[in-house]
Design an enzyme around this catalytic site. Structure first.
Site, mmCIF file in Angstrom:
data_model
loop_
_atom_site.group_PDB
_atom_site.id
_atom_site.type_symbol
_atom_site.label_atom_id
_atom_site.label_comp_id
_atom_site.label_asym_id
_atom_site.label_seq_id
_atom_site.Cartn_x
_atom_site.Cartn_y
_atom_site.Cartn_z
ATOM 1 N N LYS A 173 0.828 -1.208 0.000
ATOM 2 C CA LYS A 173 0.000 0.000 0.000
ATOM 3 C C LYS A 173 0.869 1.268 0.000
ATOM 4 O O LYS A 173 2.079 1.179 0.012
ATOM 5 C CB LYS A 173 -0.964 -0.034 1.190
ATOM 6 C CG LYS A 173 -1.754 -1.349 1.311
ATOM 7 C CD LYS A 173 -2.837 -1.522 0.255
ATOM 8 C CE LYS A 173 -3.363 -2.925 0.104
ATOM 9 N NZ LYS A 173 -4.252 -3.424 1.117
HETATM 10 C C1 LIG Z 1 -5.228 -4.520 1.598
HETATM 11 C C2 LIG Z 1 -6.686 -4.373 1.619
HETATM 12 C C3 LIG Z 1 -7.465 -4.612 2.758
HETATM 13 C C4 LIG Z 1 -6.971 -5.288 4.006
HETATM 14 O O1 LIG Z 1 -5.876 -4.778 4.575
HETATM 15 P P1 LIG Z 1 -4.929 -5.648 5.534
HETATM 16 O O2 LIG Z 1 -4.118 -4.558 6.170
HETATM 17 O O3 LIG Z 1 -4.121 -6.543 4.664
HETATM 18 O O4 LIG Z 1 -5.764 -6.377 6.510
HETATM 19 C C5 LIG Z 1 -8.811 -4.306 2.718
HETATM 20 N N1 LIG Z 1 -9.393 -3.842 1.605
HETATM 21 C C6 LIG Z 1 -8.682 -3.643 0.474
HETATM 22 C C7 LIG Z 1 -9.386 -3.097 -0.726
HETATM 23 C C8 LIG Z 1 -7.325 -3.921 0.435
HETATM 24 O O5 LIG Z 1 -6.644 -3.767 -0.696
#
Ligand SMILES: *Cc1c(COP(=O)(O)O)cnc(C)c1O
Length: 358
Positions: A173
């Protein structure tokens, strides 16, 4: 292998983490508070509450909004399964709304009657919440892709048109805390509830003695550690640089791929900013292209298998025929490598390989 996404960790991040390890406090402490303040300042939010993961943050947001048994929550099927699971953890019913083929986001004009929505900002392009057909009681943004994105309402996370906005700090991210997430909110009551859910439902009652606490509701241990938070604060200082670099590389992809027989991702409208978590093109014969690029050492990926297609969701208003836009996207989407440290040479290699495969 050139991955589709990866973290950008430098010496200042490492030093920030080491300083915490040398101190007295490892679990949630002053560094979590510092990270929350920095995140609130960056997004323009009144309150930010850090969590152990984006998924924990989504779960807590649904609980804080009091969505549960008897409520219906609508989300985009073109997302990671956590966007839908969060409502089910709370006992709510999940429904999907088809995406708008132009934005790849849930089409806000076609959101059916419901109690809440989880609006996913696919790839970092925000869902246009100004166009909601009707405003459900609860609007939660899943901004896991969209830290650094902007709309005419300001930066994503300021909750201008939502109750809460959820971020993930998974390594692919915009910024990372390794594992981690956060919820931003305008309402102090929601922020209080989020903090209580994160910490076992504990409320403090200092008037009854320094030792005294009371369990007021069913909570969890969803805390972020100070180690993770120190990494987050250090990373957040470079968020603008990361988003600018992603936009630069996305611009280079757009130029280099313009003549090929593929569809480019929707750009940000004028006055908006895209965070470019993903650069997802649409290619004919995706299976063959995927395999050829992987064989060449390019870690392309498909975002996402529509959530209604997973066995966990089959039977819950999940007939693929109900979602022609999502089905068409799933047929040909392909995420190309995009992250701040992707070099222009690596990117040129991706472009040349893709061109020769097509
Ligand atoms: C990465 C992601 C999540 C979850 O995040 P984590 O930190 O991995 O639990 C939720 N929604 C979307 C759209 C994502 O890309």
């Amino acid at each position: 292998m050139i991955p589709y996404g990866r973290q950008t960790v430098d010496a200042s991040d490492i030093a920030a983490v080491v300083r915490v390890l040398e101190g007295d406090w490892l679990t949630q402490g002053p560094h979590v508070e510092e990270f929350e303040q920095a995140l609130a300042a960056y997004t323009g939010a009144r309150h930010a509450v850090a969590f152990a993961s984006g998924t924990a943050a989504l779960h807590a947001a649904v609980l804080a909004a009091e969505l549960g048994p008897g409520s219906r929550v609508v989300t985009s099927p073109l997302s990671f399964v956590a966007s839908a699971n969060c409502a089910r953890y709370a006992g709510a019913e999940v429904r999907f709304a088809d995406i708008d083929s132009d934005t790849l986001n849930l089409d806000p004009r076609r959101v059916p009657e419901c109690d809440g929505i989880v609006a996913v900002h696919y790839a970092g392009l925000p869902t246009d919440l100004r166009n909601l057909a009707h405003r459900p009681r609860v609007v939660i943004e899943d901004a896991a892709h969209a830290l650094g994105s902007e709309t005419p309402d300001g930066r994503v996370g300021n909750c201008a048109r939502s109750d809460m906005c959820v971020f993930s700090f998974h390594p692919v991210k915009t910024i990372t805390t390794a594992e981690g997430g956060a919820v931003t909110a305008s309402s102090p009551e929601l922020a209080d509830r989020l903090r209580r859910i994160r910490h076992h439902g504990i409320g403090s009652r200092p008037e009854r003695g320094g030792w005294y606490y009371e369990i007021e509701s069913l909570g969890f241990n969803y805390r972020m550690s100070d180690i993770h938070a120190a990494l987050g604060t250090s990373q957040l200082r470079r968020a603008e640089e990361f988003v600018a670099r992603r936009n630069h590389l996305a611009g280079r992809y757009r130029e280099a791929l313009a003549g090929l027989s593929l569809r480019l991702p929707p750009p940000a409208p004028t006055g908006w900013r895209h965070a470019y978590h993903l650069f997802a093109v649409r290619v004919p014969g995706r299976r063959r292209v995927f395999d050829a690029l992987r064989a060449a050492g390019i870690g392309v990926q498909v975002h996402y298998i529509p959530i209604y297609r997973h066995r966990l969701y089959v039977g819950r208003a999940s007939d693929p025929a109900l979602f022609p836009g999502t089905e068409a996207a799933y047929e040909d989407l392909l995420s190309l490598p995009l992250y701040p440290r992707l070099t222009e040479r690596e990117q040129d290699f991706v472009v040349e390989t893709l061109a020769s495969v097509l």
